[in-house]
Enzyme design. Structure first.
Site, PDB file in Angstrom:
ATOM      1  N   SER A 123       0.848  -1.153   0.079  1.00  0.00           N
ATOM      2  CA  SER A 123       0.028  -0.252   0.193  1.00  0.00           C
ATOM      3  C   SER A 123       1.107   0.969  -0.003  1.00  0.00           C
ATOM      4  CB  SER A 123      -0.709   0.084   1.459  1.00  0.00           C
ATOM      5  OG  SER A 123      -1.818   1.288   1.340  1.00  0.00           O
ATOM      6  N   TYR A 177      -1.909  -1.110  10.435  1.00  0.00           N
ATOM      7  CA  TYR A 177      -2.257  -1.682   8.620  1.00  0.00           C
ATOM      8  C   TYR A 177      -0.719  -0.722   8.708  1.00  0.00           C
ATOM      9  CZ  TYR A 177      -4.347  -1.357   4.555  1.00  0.00           C
ATOM     10  OH  TYR A 177      -4.199  -1.662   3.448  1.00  0.00           O
TER      11      TYR A 177
HETATM   12  N1  LIG Z   1      -9.144  -0.989  -1.383  1.00  0.00           N
HETATM   13  C1  LIG Z   1      -8.000  -0.204  -0.957  1.00  0.00           C
HETATM   14  O1  LIG Z   1      -8.222   1.264  -1.011  1.00  0.00           O
HETATM   15  C2  LIG Z   1      -6.471  -0.880  -0.892  1.00  0.00           C
HETATM   16  C3  LIG Z   1      -5.101   0.730  -1.125  1.00  0.00           C
HETATM   17  C4  LIG Z   1      -4.119   0.166  -0.531  1.00  0.00           C
HETATM   18  C5  LIG Z   1      -3.784  -1.313  -0.480  1.00  0.00           C
HETATM   19  N2  LIG Z   1      -4.639  -2.280  -0.617  1.00  0.00           N
HETATM   20  C6  LIG Z   1      -4.624  -3.711  -0.675  1.00  0.00           C
HETATM   21  O2  LIG Z   1      -4.901  -4.357  -1.046  1.00  0.00           O
HETATM   22  C7  LIG Z   1      -5.222  -5.931  -0.644  1.00  0.00           C
HETATM   23  C8  LIG Z   1      -6.572  -6.099  -1.115  1.00  0.00           C
HETATM   24  O3  LIG Z   1      -7.174  -5.430  -0.867  1.00  0.00           O
HETATM   25  P1  LIG Z   1      -8.956  -5.098  -1.260  1.00  0.00           P
HETATM   26  O4  LIG Z   1      -9.230  -4.028  -1.184  1.00  0.00           O
HETATM   27  O5  LIG Z   1      -9.597  -5.895  -2.569  1.00  0.00           O
HETATM   28  O6  LIG Z   1     -10.014  -5.394   0.413  1.00  0.00           O
HETATM   29  P2  LIG Z   1     -11.115  -6.325   0.491  1.00  0.00           P
HETATM   30  O7  LIG Z   1     -11.234  -5.799   1.962  1.00  0.00           O
HETATM   31  O8  LIG Z   1     -12.163  -5.791  -0.539  1.00  0.00           O
HETATM   32  O9  LIG Z   1     -11.089  -7.544  -0.082  1.00  0.00           O
HETATM   33  C9  LIG Z   1      -9.855  -8.702   0.566  1.00  0.00           C
HETATM   34  C10 LIG Z   1     -10.537 -10.487   1.017  1.00  0.00           C
HETATM   35  O10 LIG Z   1      -9.265 -10.769   1.252  1.00  0.00           O
HETATM   36  C11 LIG Z   1     -10.007 -11.846   2.033  1.00  0.00           C
HETATM   37  N3  LIG Z   1      -9.267 -11.743   3.612  1.00  0.00           N
HETATM   38  C12 LIG Z   1      -9.327 -11.310   4.444  1.00  0.00           C
HETATM   39  N4  LIG Z   1      -8.387 -12.228   5.284  1.00  0.00           N
HETATM   40  C13 LIG Z   1      -8.078 -13.025   4.610  1.00  0.00           C
HETATM   41  C14 LIG Z   1      -7.269 -14.240   5.336  1.00  0.00           C
HETATM   42  N5  LIG Z   1      -6.961 -14.307   6.621  1.00  0.00           N
HETATM   43  N6  LIG Z   1      -7.332 -15.606   4.573  1.00  0.00           N
HETATM   44  C15 LIG Z   1      -8.152 -15.282   3.540  1.00  0.00           C
HETATM   45  N7  LIG Z   1      -8.651 -14.513   2.840  1.00  0.00           N
HETATM   46  C16 LIG Z   1      -8.887 -13.549   3.002  1.00  0.00           C
HETATM   47  C17 LIG Z   1     -11.150 -11.139   2.454  1.00  0.00           C
HETATM   48  O11 LIG Z   1     -12.228 -12.232   2.335  1.00  0.00           O
HETATM   49  C18 LIG Z   1     -11.682 -10.387   1.258  1.00  0.00           C
HETATM   50  O12 LIG Z   1     -12.785 -11.485  -0.590  1.00  0.00           O
HETATM   51  C19 LIG Z   1      -4.827  -5.617   0.654  1.00  0.00           C
HETATM   52  O13 LIG Z   1      -3.828  -5.813   0.918  1.00  0.00           O
HETATM   53  C20 LIG Z   1      -5.155  -4.293   0.815  1.00  0.00           C
HETATM   54  O14 LIG Z   1      -4.143  -3.506   1.903  1.00  0.00           O
HETATM   55  C21 LIG Z   1      -6.147  -1.873  -0.687  1.00  0.00           C
END
Ligand SMILES: NC(=O)c1ccc[n+]([C@@H]2O[C@H](COP(=O)([O-])OP(=O)(O)OC[C@H]3O[C@@H](n4cnc5c(N)ncnc54)[C@H](O)[C@@H]3O)[C@@H](O)[C@H]2O)c1
Length: 255
Positions: free
Chosen positions: A141, A154
């Protein structure tokens, strides 16, 4: 078809960025193991990919549990005979200032967001080396590069993902395994939506956040998936240990 014949694992692929990555990789010719701890959404992602005529299977795993992550790597090799690509995407968010963060919240977040990446690499790398090499993409991130006052645990985990990426790149580069990270800014996913929804005026907060970006908007999951495709494919064959910023210009500005 930039991933023709490759075998890929994408964790947290039940929704959001992981779902977009699994879908794009399959469209580009990869056989994709869709991993999630939510059986319903994970199975739905795999079914949607299959329905579109591409190859995918669902595998349940909680990425913070070593035995389940080991079984996940084994499931990909068992199904398709090799493992070429791993995307460590699964993560959770705890919106809490440092002093207010409980020890339990800290441990839970680190076990998914940082230990989960460690475990993914630990069990995927030997399989990749057996097959002659591979590519790992860790979803970090911008909050692994700069701080956020409301997201102490985080930020710490994402910073750890970036330096773990560099350490792994150095160790396994000689054996043909490339390890890179992506640092997205805000992405329009359920995780981000939950963050905005917690505000008194979610639409106003989204607008305020979008105004900080040079491009005046947040990212779509597909835009992050395109970066993951680049890092997973031979197009990035001389990149390893990198933290690729995909942030619409967010970090380009000081004031
Ligand atoms: N959305 C944002 O703004 C953003 C920004 C920067 C980084 N990220 C990173 O991108 C990645 C995806 O984020 P997102 O926004 O799609 O999240 P989200 O919460 O929408 O989706 C995450 C998915 O991961 C699964 N998950 C969570 N913990 C788990 C575990 N222990 N084992 C297996 N599955 C698990 C959840 O069930 C879900 O399907 C993450 O690493 C997040 O930190 C997101």
């Amino acid at each position: 078809m930039r991933l023709n014949g490759r075998v890929a694992i994408v964790t947290g692929a039940g929704r959001g960025i992981g779902q977009a990555i699994a879908t794009l990789f399959a469209e580009e010719g990869a056989k994709v193991l869709v991993v999630d701890w939510n059986r319903e959404s994970g199975a739905a992602t795999a079914a949607a990919i299959q329905a579109a005529g591409y190859e995918a299977r669902f595998c349940y795993a909680d990425v913070s549990r070593a035995m389940e992550v080991e079984a996940m790597a084994g499931a990909a090799v068992g199904a398709w005979g090799r493992l070429d690509i791993l995307v460590n995407n699964a993560a959770i968010q705890v919106v809490r200032k440092l002093v207010e963060t409980t020890e339990e919240e800290w441990d839970r977040l680190q076990s998914v967001n940082l230990k989960g990446v460690f475990l993914g690499c630990k069990y995927a790398i030997p399989e990749m080396i057996r097959g002659g090499g591979g590519a790992i993409v860790n979803i970090a991130s911008v909050l692994g590069l700069v701080g956020d006052p409301e997201l102490a645990a985080y930020c710490a985990a994402k910073g750890g993902v970036i330096t773990l990426t560099k350490a792994a790149a150095l160790t396994y580069g000689p054996q043909g395994v490339r390890v890179n990270a992506i640092c997205p800014g805000d992405v329009d996913t359920p995780m981000a939506q939950e963050y905005f929804d917690a505000a008194p005026d979610p639409a106003a907060l989204l607008q305020e956040v979008a105004s900080k970006y040079a491009l005046r908007r947040i990212s779509s999951p597909r835009e992050v998936a395109e970066a993951a495709l680049f890092l997973a494919s031979d197009a990035s064959s001389f990149m390893t240990g990198a933290a690729l910023v995909v942030d619409g210009g967010l970090l380009s500005k000081c004031y």
